[in-house]
Design an enzyme around this catalytic site. Sequence first.
Site, PDB file in Angstrom:
ATOM      1  N   LEU A   1      63.456  14.670  15.279  1.00  0.00           N
ATOM      2  CA  LEU A   1      64.406  14.328  14.218  1.00  0.00           C
ATOM      3  C   LEU A   1      65.296  13.175  14.678  1.00  0.00           C
ATOM      4  O   LEU A   1      65.754  13.169  15.819  1.00  0.00           O
ATOM      5  CB  LEU A   1      65.300  15.531  13.917  1.00  0.00           C
ATOM      6  CG  LEU A   1      64.889  16.504  12.829  1.00  0.00           C
ATOM      7  CD1 LEU A   1      65.979  17.556  12.653  1.00  0.00           C
ATOM      8  CD2 LEU A   1      64.625  15.791  11.513  1.00  0.00           C
TER       9      LEU A   1
ATOM     10  N   ASN B   1      59.634   6.563   7.328  1.00  0.00           N
ATOM     11  CA  ASN B   1      58.714   7.508   7.982  1.00  0.00           C
ATOM     12  C   ASN B   1      57.502   7.742   7.087  1.00  0.00           C
ATOM     13  O   ASN B   1      57.579   7.601   5.868  1.00  0.00           O
ATOM     14  CB  ASN B   1      59.445   8.842   8.222  1.00  0.00           C
ATOM     15  CG  ASN B   1      58.568   9.865   8.924  1.00  0.00           C
ATOM     16  OD1 ASN B   1      57.849   9.538   9.879  1.00  0.00           O
ATOM     17  ND2 ASN B   1      58.604  11.109   8.464  1.00  0.00           N
TER      18      ASN B   1
ATOM     19  N   HIS C   1      54.587  10.717   6.177  1.00  0.00           N
ATOM     20  CA  HIS C   1      54.372  12.164   6.319  1.00  0.00           C
ATOM     21  C   HIS C   1      53.092  12.552   5.580  1.00  0.00           C
ATOM     22  O   HIS C   1      52.891  12.144   4.428  1.00  0.00           O
ATOM     23  CB  HIS C   1      55.580  12.917   5.743  1.00  0.00           C
ATOM     24  CG  HIS C   1      55.492  14.379   5.959  1.00  0.00           C
ATOM     25  ND1 HIS C   1      55.754  14.972   7.172  1.00  0.00           N
ATOM     26  CD2 HIS C   1      55.123  15.383   5.124  1.00  0.00           C
ATOM     27  CE1 HIS C   1      55.568  16.273   7.074  1.00  0.00           C
ATOM     28  NE2 HIS C   1      55.194  16.548   5.844  1.00  0.00           N
TER      29      HIS C   1
HETATM   30  C1  GRF Z   1      50.412  11.060  10.953  1.00  0.00           C
HETATM   31  O1  GRF Z   1      49.614  11.938  10.216  1.00  0.00           O
HETATM   32  C2  GRF Z   1      51.765  10.895  10.325  1.00  0.00           C
HETATM   33  O2  GRF Z   1      51.750  11.056   8.945  1.00  0.00           O
HETATM   34  C3  GRF Z   1      52.547  12.013  10.964  1.00  0.00           C
HETATM   35  O3  GRF Z   1      52.085  12.079  12.288  1.00  0.00           O
HETATM   36  C4  GRF Z   1      50.737  11.624  12.337  1.00  0.00           C
HETATM   37  C5  GRF Z   1      50.646  10.597  13.421  1.00  0.00           C
HETATM   38  O4  GRF Z   1      49.326  10.231  13.699  1.00  0.00           O
HETATM   39  N1  GRF Z   1      53.972  11.777  10.833  1.00  0.00           N
HETATM   40  P1  GRF Z   1      49.017   8.956  14.594  1.00  0.00           P
HETATM   41  O5  GRF Z   1      49.704   9.169  15.951  1.00  0.00           O
HETATM   42  O6  GRF Z   1      49.540   7.741  13.895  1.00  0.00           O
HETATM   43  O7  GRF Z   1      47.524   8.957  14.754  1.00  0.00           O
END
Ligand code: GRF
Length: 206
Positions: A93, A108, A110
């Site tokens: 966070l 960000n 998600h």
């Molecule tokens: C992604 O799925 C993103 O949405 C989430 O964490 C994951 C990171 O994957 N917050 P990567 O390290 O970019 O492969």
Amino acid sequence: MSRRIAVFASGTGSNFDAIMKAVEADRLDCEVALLICDRPGAKVIEKARTYGVTTFVFDPKNYPSKADFEQEIVTELKKVEVEWLVLAGYMRLIGLTLLHAYPSNIINIHPSLLPAFPGKDAIGQAFEAGVKVTGVTIHYVDEGMDTGKIIEQEALYVEEGESRDSLQQRIQAIEHKLYPATIQTILNLGDKRRERGTKHEEKSTT
Ligand code: GRF
């Protein structure tokens, strides 16, 4: 200064990779000036090195508090003069030190359609819940867990009998396109905001 960003990541860095590829292909007009990583040994660090991106890697355990390590991050960010902070799998966070230093300029990604399934393992949560539709959200960061204002979303249908792995792959494929494109949009908006500010300043001094 306007087109310099820092990426924050903790793990594999497939989104970091997608951002770098978009920059190289001129689909994203910015410079990734710094990678911030809170996990020494994470795969994303090696990726940054292959792209020649400067890294700041730290271990939170070596600091008395979040405010302390975030203060050091702010110092590193100021050195490279970035304007936008792009979280791409940063498993932590964001605290008030960073939020106050970069108000409205942290985003960000998600892997769910927020506000559904915030927090860890959003893909697993959606899979277990048996939803028919899920997707990806890009949002501004506030002090909550995946609660900031939504910027962009893309949905996908979960196929009948689809495995978790397949769902994850399809969600990540969306992320890798949607994040670079949305960062480009955000940077363009930032430029416009600045132009308006400059014009306003010019007017008010005449
Ligand atoms: C992604 O799925 C993103 O949405 C989430 O964490 C994951 C990171 O994957 N917050 P990567 O390290 O970019 O492969």
